[in-house]
Scaffold this motif. Sequence first.
Motif, short mmCIF file in Angstrom:
data_model
loop_
_atom_site.label_atom_id
_atom_site.label_comp_id
_atom_site.label_asym_id
_atom_site.label_seq_id
_atom_site.Cartn_x
_atom_site.Cartn_y
_atom_site.Cartn_z
N GLU A 154 -4.39 -12.93 -4.16
CA GLU A 154 -3.28 -12.13 -3.64
C GLU A 154 -2.64 -11.30 -4.75
OE1 GLU A 154 -0.43 -14.77 -1.88
OE2 GLU A 154 -1.86 -15.49 -0.37
N VAL A 155 -2.02 -10.22 -4.35
CA VAL A 155 -1.24 -9.40 -5.27
C VAL A 155 -0.01 -8.90 -4.50
CG1 VAL A 155 -2.47 -7.25 -4.76
CG2 VAL A 155 -1.30 -7.50 -6.94
N THR A 156 1.13 -8.86 -5.19
CA THR A 156 2.36 -8.35 -4.59
C THR A 156 2.62 -6.96 -5.13
OG1 THR A 156 3.26 -10.57 -4.32
CG2 THR A 156 4.83 -8.74 -4.26
N LEU A 157 2.79 -6.03 -4.22
CA LEU A 157 3.03 -4.64 -4.57
C LEU A 157 4.52 -4.34 -4.38
CD1 LEU A 157 -0.04 -3.33 -2.61
CD2 LEU A 157 0.12 -3.61 -5.09
N LEU B 75 4.90 1.43 6.42
CA LEU B 75 5.26 0.51 5.34
C LEU B 75 6.70 0.69 4.85
CD1 LEU B 75 1.90 1.10 3.60
CD2 LEU B 75 2.73 -1.19 4.12
N ARG B 76 7.39 1.72 5.28
CA ARG B 76 8.70 2.05 4.70
C ARG B 76 9.79 1.03 5.01
NH1 ARG B 76 9.66 7.61 7.31
NH2 ARG B 76 8.76 6.37 8.98
N TYR B 77 9.75 0.43 6.19
CA TYR B 77 10.85 -0.45 6.61
C TYR B 77 10.34 -1.76 7.17
CZ TYR B 77 13.49 3.83 6.17
OH TYR B 77 14.07 4.98 5.68
N VAL B 78 11.09 -2.82 6.93
CA VAL B 78 10.86 -4.12 7.54
C VAL B 78 11.87 -4.24 8.66
CG1 VAL B 78 10.87 -6.61 7.19
CG2 VAL B 78 10.15 -5.11 5.34
N CYS B 79 11.38 -4.47 9.86
CA CYS B 79 12.26 -4.57 11.02
C CYS B 79 12.19 -5.99 11.57
CB CYS B 79 11.82 -3.60 12.11
SG CYS B 79 11.80 -1.89 11.58
N PRO C 17 14.71 -1.13 4.01
CA PRO C 17 13.56 -0.65 3.24
C PRO C 17 12.71 -1.82 2.73
CG PRO C 17 15.53 0.52 2.58
CD PRO C 17 15.97 -0.59 3.48
N THR C 18 11.41 -1.66 2.77
CA THR C 18 10.48 -2.68 2.28
C THR C 18 10.60 -2.78 0.76
OG1 THR C 18 8.96 -2.16 4.07
CG2 THR C 18 8.05 -3.36 2.20
N SER C 19 10.82 -3.98 0.24
CA SER C 19 10.91 -4.15 -1.21
C SER C 19 9.60 -4.65 -1.81
CB SER C 19 12.05 -5.12 -1.57
OG SER C 19 11.82 -6.39 -1.02
N ALA C 20 8.77 -5.32 -1.01
CA ALA C 20 7.49 -5.83 -1.52
C ALA C 20 6.55 -6.18 -0.37
CB ALA C 20 7.72 -7.08 -2.37
N VAL C 21 5.27 -5.97 -0.60
CA VAL C 21 4.22 -6.37 0.34
C VAL C 21 3.19 -7.16 -0.46
CG1 VAL C 21 2.36 -5.58 1.84
CG2 VAL C 21 4.52 -4.37 1.83
N THR C 22 2.88 -8.36 0.00
CA THR C 22 1.84 -9.17 -0.63
C THR C 22 0.60 -9.10 0.23
OG1 THR C 22 3.49 -10.67 -1.56
CG2 THR C 22 1.22 -11.48 -1.47
N VAL C 23 -0.51 -8.74 -0.41
CA VAL C 23 -1.79 -8.63 0.30
C VAL C 23 -2.81 -9.57 -0.33
CG1 VAL C 23 -1.40 -6.26 1.06
CG2 VAL C 23 -2.52 -6.66 -1.12
N ARG C 24 -3.74 -10.04 0.51
CA ARG C 24 -4.83 -10.91 0.06
C ARG C 24 -6.14 -10.14 0.25
NH1 ARG C 24 -4.69 -14.95 3.69
NH2 ARG C 24 -3.19 -16.08 2.44
N ASN C 25 -7.00 -10.24 -0.73
CA ASN C 25 -8.33 -9.67 -0.60
C ASN C 25 -9.12 -10.61 0.30
OD1 ASN C 25 -10.99 -8.87 -0.82
ND2 ASN C 25 -10.93 -8.57 -3.03
N SER C 26 -9.33 -10.20 1.54
CA SER C 26 -10.05 -11.03 2.51
C SER C 26 -11.53 -10.62 2.60
CB SER C 26 -9.38 -10.94 3.88
OG SER C 26 -9.22 -9.60 4.30
N GLY C 27 -11.97 -9.78 1.68
CA GLY C 27 -13.37 -9.36 1.64
C GLY C 27 -14.20 -10.23 0.72
N ASP C 28 -15.46 -9.83 0.55
CA ASP C 28 -16.41 -10.60 -0.25
C ASP C 28 -16.61 -10.07 -1.67
OD1 ASP C 28 -16.94 -12.36 1.85
OD2 ASP C 28 -18.48 -11.03 2.67
N SER C 29 -15.95 -8.96 -1.99
CA SER C 29 -16.08 -8.41 -3.35
C SER C 29 -14.71 -7.96 -3.83
CB SER C 29 -17.09 -7.25 -3.37
OG SER C 29 -16.67 -6.23 -2.51
N SER C 30 -14.60 -7.70 -5.12
CA SER C 30 -13.33 -7.25 -5.69
C SER C 30 -12.88 -5.96 -5.03
CB SER C 30 -13.47 -7.01 -7.19
OG SER C 30 -13.65 -8.24 -7.86
N ALA C 31 -11.57 -5.79 -4.97
CA ALA C 31 -10.97 -4.57 -4.42
C ALA C 31 -9.92 -4.09 -5.40
CB ALA C 31 -10.34 -4.86 -3.06
#
Length: 133
Positions: free
Chosen positions: A101-104, A45-49, A61-75
């Motif tokens: 989605e949430v951006t970290l 996760l440290r670098y975007v190439c 260096p990675t400044s942000a990663v956006t992830v989506r909860n693709s499961g069936d319950s809260s995470a």
Amino acid sequence: MTGHRLSFRDGRADDADRVAVGRLCRSALPGSMQLSCGSYGFGDLRYVCPAPRRDDGTCVPTSAVTVRNSGDSSAYVSWIAGPRPGVREQGREQRVSPGREVTLRPGRGRLLFDVTLRGGGDKPSSLEVVRVR
């Protein structure tokens, strides 16, 4: 501990060990335990190439990663970052509802080392990378 290592939604494997859109992190651990998505699904996760890599192979260096909860319950997700290798801090845990989605963002001058995943229900949890900057 269960997880998917370096897989894409369509099942393709990627030989490059780096974070990219489409990477999945899945956990069937109890809700009291966190899973390292850097180790089980997202890759480095440290670098975007650039893909394909430019001739100079420059990664930033990675400044942000956006992830989506693709499961069936809260995470519950959080980032682990630090100003340099060997120094790590964990961000606050954020609840992500199914389909949301949430951006970290670890903050300027910090390297993103990991994203943690903790389930919030009886079903397995799943995160998908939707954006990397």
